[in-house]
Design a protein around this motif. Structure first.
Motif, PDB file in Angstrom:
ATOM      1  N   ILE A   1       2.886  -6.372  11.525  1.00 10.18           N
ATOM      2  CA  ILE A   1       2.352  -5.090  11.965  1.00 10.18           C
ATOM      3  C   ILE A   1       3.042  -3.931  11.243  1.00 10.18           C
ATOM      4  O   ILE A   1       2.386  -3.001  10.774  1.00 10.18           O
ATOM      5  CB  ILE A   1       2.510  -4.943  13.488  1.00 10.18           C
ATOM      6  N   VAL A   2       4.372  -3.999  11.158  1.00  9.85           N
ATOM      7  CA  VAL A   2       5.125  -2.909  10.544  1.00  9.85           C
ATOM      8  C   VAL A   2       4.711  -2.718   9.088  1.00  9.85           C
ATOM      9  O   VAL A   2       4.465  -1.595   8.632  1.00  9.85           O
ATOM     10  CB  VAL A   2       6.639  -3.184  10.637  1.00  9.85           C
ATOM     11  N   GLU A   3       4.623  -3.826   8.352  1.00  2.78           N
ATOM     12  CA  GLU A   3       4.256  -3.729   6.935  1.00  2.78           C
ATOM     13  C   GLU A   3       2.870  -3.110   6.754  1.00  2.78           C
ATOM     14  O   GLU A   3       2.647  -2.291   5.841  1.00  2.78           O
ATOM     15  CB  GLU A   3       4.300  -5.112   6.288  1.00  2.78           C
ATOM     16  N   HIS A   4       1.926  -3.478   7.622  1.00  2.00           N
ATOM     17  CA  HIS A   4       0.570  -2.962   7.513  1.00  2.00           C
ATOM     18  C   HIS A   4       0.540  -1.445   7.704  1.00  2.00           C
ATOM     19  O   HIS A   4      -0.079  -0.718   6.906  1.00  2.00           O
ATOM     20  CB  HIS A   4      -0.326  -3.641   8.554  1.00  2.00           C
ATOM     21  N   PHE A   5       1.221  -0.971   8.739  1.00  3.58           N
ATOM     22  CA  PHE A   5       1.185   0.466   9.019  1.00  3.58           C
ATOM     23  C   PHE A   5       2.003   1.263   8.006  1.00  3.58           C
ATOM     24  O   PHE A   5       1.700   2.439   7.760  1.00  3.58           O
ATOM     25  CB  PHE A   5       1.640   0.743  10.448  1.00  3.58           C
TER      26      PHE A   5
ATOM     27  N   CYS B   1       1.984   0.508   4.863  1.00  2.00           N
ATOM     28  CA  CYS B   1       0.999   0.633   3.785  1.00  2.00           C
ATOM     29  C   CYS B   1       0.017   1.768   4.077  1.00  2.00           C
ATOM     30  O   CYS B   1      -0.344   2.542   3.179  1.00  2.00           O
ATOM     31  CB  CYS B   1       0.237  -0.684   3.603  1.00  2.00           C
ATOM     32  N   ARG B   2      -0.402   1.877   5.319  1.00  3.04           N
ATOM     33  CA  ARG B   2      -1.294   2.985   5.690  1.00  3.04           C
ATOM     34  C   ARG B   2      -0.622   4.334   5.439  1.00  3.04           C
ATOM     35  O   ARG B   2      -1.237   5.267   4.913  1.00  3.04           O
ATOM     36  CB  ARG B   2      -1.692   2.886   7.160  1.00  3.04           C
ATOM     37  N   PHE B   3       0.636   4.432   5.826  1.00  2.00           N
ATOM     38  CA  PHE B   3       1.364   5.692   5.639  1.00  2.00           C
ATOM     39  C   PHE B   3       1.462   6.042   4.156  1.00  2.00           C
ATOM     40  O   PHE B   3       1.275   7.205   3.775  1.00  2.00           O
ATOM     41  CB  PHE B   3       2.762   5.582   6.248  1.00  2.00           C
TER      42      PHE B   3
ATOM     43  N   LEU C   1      -7.097   7.450  11.081  1.00  2.00           N
ATOM     44  CA  LEU C   1      -6.889   6.560   9.946  1.00  2.00           C
ATOM     45  C   LEU C   1      -5.501   5.946   9.958  1.00  2.00           C
ATOM     46  O   LEU C   1      -5.306   4.819   9.492  1.00  2.00           O
ATOM     47  CB  LEU C   1      -7.100   7.327   8.638  1.00  2.00           C
ATOM     48  N   LEU C   2      -4.530   6.663  10.489  1.00  5.21           N
ATOM     49  CA  LEU C   2      -3.166   6.134  10.544  1.00  5.21           C
ATOM     50  C   LEU C   2      -2.946   5.203  11.730  1.00  5.21           C
ATOM     51  O   LEU C   2      -2.242   4.200  11.615  1.00  5.21           O
ATOM     52  CB  LEU C   2      -2.154   7.280  10.614  1.00  5.21           C
ATOM     53  N   GLY C   3      -3.540   5.515  12.878  1.00  9.00           N
ATOM     54  CA  GLY C   3      -3.211   4.780  14.089  1.00  9.00           C
ATOM     55  C   GLY C   3      -4.284   3.891  14.648  1.00  9.00           C
ATOM     56  O   GLY C   3      -4.021   3.116  15.576  1.00  9.00           O
ATOM     57  N   GLN C   4      -5.520   3.976  14.125  1.00  8.67           N
ATOM     58  CA  GLN C   4      -6.611   3.174  14.676  1.00  8.67           C
ATOM     59  C   GLN C   4      -6.353   1.685  14.489  1.00  8.67           C
ATOM     60  O   GLN C   4      -5.913   1.245  13.430  1.00  8.67           O
ATOM     61  CB  GLN C   4      -7.928   3.551  14.007  1.00  8.67           C
ATOM     62  N   THR C   5      -6.612   0.917  15.525  1.00  5.96           N
ATOM     63  CA  THR C   5      -6.456  -0.534  15.450  1.00  5.96           C
ATOM     64  C   THR C   5      -7.821  -1.201  15.594  1.00  5.96           C
ATOM     65  O   THR C   5      -8.826  -0.529  15.827  1.00  5.96           O
ATOM     66  CB  THR C   5      -5.515  -1.035  16.560  1.00  5.96           C
ATOM     67  N   GLY C   6      -7.849  -2.494  15.459  1.00  6.52           N
ATOM     68  CA  GLY C   6      -9.110  -3.220  15.556  1.00  6.52           C
ATOM     69  C   GLY C   6      -8.898  -4.615  16.104  1.00  6.52           C
ATOM     70  O   GLY C   6      -7.766  -5.092  16.226  1.00  6.52           O
ATOM     71  N   ASP C   7     -10.013  -5.269  16.430  1.00  6.88           N
ATOM     72  CA  ASP C   7      -9.924  -6.635  16.898  1.00  6.88           C
ATOM     73  C   ASP C   7     -10.008  -7.576  15.698  1.00  6.88           C
ATOM     74  O   ASP C   7      -9.869  -7.162  14.550  1.00  6.88           O
ATOM     75  CB  ASP C   7     -11.024  -6.927  17.923  1.00  6.88           C
ATOM     76  N   ALA C   8     -10.260  -8.852  15.966  1.00  6.65           N
ATOM     77  CA  ALA C   8     -10.300  -9.836  14.894  1.00  6.65           C
ATOM     78  C   ALA C   8     -11.423  -9.582  13.904  1.00  6.65           C
ATOM     79  O   ALA C   8     -11.358 -10.033  12.758  1.00  6.65           O
ATOM     80  CB  ALA C   8     -10.435 -11.244  15.486  1.00  6.65           C
ATOM     81  N   GLU C   9     -12.463  -8.863  14.324  1.00  7.01           N
ATOM     82  CA  GLU C   9     -13.592  -8.565  13.444  1.00  7.01           C
ATOM     83  C   GLU C   9     -13.517  -7.166  12.835  1.00  7.01           C
ATOM     84  O   GLU C   9     -14.442  -6.744  12.153  1.00  7.01           O
ATOM     85  CB  GLU C   9     -14.909  -8.712  14.225  1.00  7.01           C
TER      86      GLU C   9
ATOM     87  N   VAL D   1       5.672  14.835   8.032  1.00 10.66           N
ATOM     88  CA  VAL D   1       6.499  14.444   9.184  1.00 10.66           C
ATOM     89  C   VAL D   1       5.602  13.949  10.315  1.00 10.66           C
ATOM     90  O   VAL D   1       5.905  12.943  10.977  1.00 10.66           O
ATOM     91  CB  VAL D   1       7.365  15.627   9.651  1.00 10.66           C
ATOM     92  N   ILE D   2       4.484  14.631  10.532  1.00  7.98           N
ATOM     93  CA  ILE D   2       3.536  14.213  11.567  1.00  7.98           C
ATOM     94  C   ILE D   2       2.967  12.836  11.241  1.00  7.98           C
ATOM     95  O   ILE D   2       2.791  11.992  12.129  1.00  7.98           O
ATOM     96  CB  ILE D   2       2.421  15.253  11.711  1.00  7.98           C
ATOM     97  N   MET D   3       2.678  12.582   9.969  1.00 10.21           N
ATOM     98  CA  MET D   3       2.190  11.260   9.571  1.00 10.21           C
ATOM     99  C   MET D   3       3.214  10.176   9.903  1.00 10.21           C
ATOM    100  O   MET D   3       2.852   9.082  10.352  1.00 10.21           O
ATOM    101  CB  MET D   3       1.883  11.243   8.080  1.00 10.21           C
ATOM    102  N   ALA D   4       4.495  10.477   9.681  1.00  8.49           N
ATOM    103  CA  ALA D   4       5.550   9.515  10.008  1.00  8.49           C
ATOM    104  C   ALA D   4       5.608   9.263  11.513  1.00  8.49           C
ATOM    105  O   ALA D   4       5.784   8.119  11.960  1.00  8.49           O
ATOM    106  CB  ALA D   4       6.894  10.021   9.488  1.00  8.49           C
TER     107      ALA D   4
END
Length: 389
Positions: free
Chosen positions: A149-153, A155-157, A214-222, A329-332
């Protein structure tokens, strides 16, 4: 503004018109043409093979179909296994890049919302931002049970910060300091000040909420949620340039540009609304791909996590608009908040890999965590007051 500055501005606008005669502003008193004739003016010799028009109408139809599905069925039906889903981000970025075949003025017009070079490049950057987030999830998907999870987010940042840094460089290059590309769009004469001020604030809030999504949205398996959000956020970006073409061809007015653009921004809110509806109605449990942990009645713990995650967005809007905190800073902060809420969901998920829920000492929920923190804090305050007495 002094007289010399005003004359310089008028001279620059006349020069801008002369640089691209096909973009010359038409007098307000010019008689209106027939609708068919005006639509025919959209076909120019610059797009010799009609590539831009084909991509434009294809993408517009794509948006319409996906949003109809969202309203009718609660999902846009993006399938990570379908080639259509994988082609989607490339097609929309290609549409934005194909705008380079048209000559556009270097500076903005003072009287109409007509595209200029800075806005053209900005729209390509921000369309690429959504497309990159879309592809990131397809290539590197994460759910509440994922281990990376950490690595994915992170990358988003990196993607988000890089795109906004590029946009800042473009604005600096074209030296339009102190003005924003969309919030400072001109209005038709006679528009009330309160309408312009309210709309400007609405634009600012929507743009900040797009960044948080775009930074915080999550999703299910699909991919429901993140794929839909990234796709929907591209709509107002790409639609705005098409609407500017309609303004230049005198098909719509400047005020109508603002109305349609504001409406397209509002359509993005269907994503979180439908997510809450699915959670409250238990519709997520009825989906074939739902896991055992997602089945059954409404999960109040899951709903609490969603509410905490949604609260990050208005907090960041306040930090940016009221406290003028630096956007990076807000993005972080958003990235850290997304990781925390995803970790919380990971601890709550019964089918998390290698986790024995019954004996897991770290098993917790958000409400209990906050309650324990508040109790410890109040206990410490009480002990301090007792020591002073």
């Amino acid at each position: 503004m002094c007289a010399s500055e005003a004359s310089d501005g008028q001279a620059r606008e006349r020069k801008t018109v002369s640089e691209g005669s096909h973009m010359e502003e038409e007098p307000a008193t010019r008689p209106s043409k027939a609708v068919v004739s005006k639509l025919g003016s959209l076909f120019t010799f610059h797009d010799r093979f009609n590539m831009h028009k084909f991509l434009g109408f294809s993408c517009l139809a794509h948006y319409m179909v996906r949003f109809v599905w969202l309203v009718c069925y609660g999902t846009m039906f993006f399938d990570p296994k379908s080639w259509v889903t994988w082609v989607t981000p490339f097609m929309h970025v290609l549409l934005s890049c194909s705008s380079f075949i048209f000559p556009v003025p270097k500076h903005r017009f003072g009287s109409k919302p007509i595209i200029w070079k800075e806005l053209q490049i900005h729209n390509i950057i921000f369309t690429s931002r959504s497309a990159a987030m879309f592809l990131l999830w397809l290539v590197f998907p994460v759910t509440s049970t994922s281990e990376h999870i950490v690595e994915h987010f992170v990358c988003r940042f990196v993607i988000m910060a890089s795109m906004h840094y590029l946009a800042d460089l473009v604005s600096e290059w074209y030296t339009d300091k102190g003005r924003t590309t969309t919030r400072d769009m001109p209005w038709d004469q006679g528009t009330p000040d309160w309408v312009m001020k309210s709309t400007k604030k609405y634009y600012a809030v929507c743009q900040l909420l797009a960044t948080t999504a775009l930074l915080g949205q999550t999703g299910d398996a699909e991919g429901r949620g993140i794929l839909e959000g990234a796709f929907a956020i591209m709509l107002p970006i790409q639609l705005s340039t098409f609407l500017m073409t309609l303004v230049r061809k005198s098909i719509i007015s400047g005020t109508q540009w603002h109305i349609w653009y504001a409406a397209s921004l509002g359509m993005v809110y269907f994503i979180p609304v439908m997510a809450v509806v699915r959670t409250l109605s238990g519709a997520d449990a009825a989906m074939p791909e739902a896991s055992e942990a997602e089945t059954g009645p409404v999960d109040l713990q899951k709903l609490a996590v969603k509410l905490v995650k949604f609260s990050l967005a208005p907090v960041c809007v306040y930090l940016r608009l009221n406290l003028r905190m630096d956007k990076f800073v807000i993005m972080a902060i958003l990235t850290a908040g997304a990781i925390v809420t995803m970790r919380e969901k990971f601890l709550l998920t019964e089918d998390a890999p290698g986790v024995d829920v019954a004996s897991n000492p770290n098993r917790t929920n958000l409400g209990a965590t906050l309650f324990e923190y508040a109790r410890a804090l109040s206990g410490g305050i009480s002990e301090g007051m007792a020591m002073k007495s």
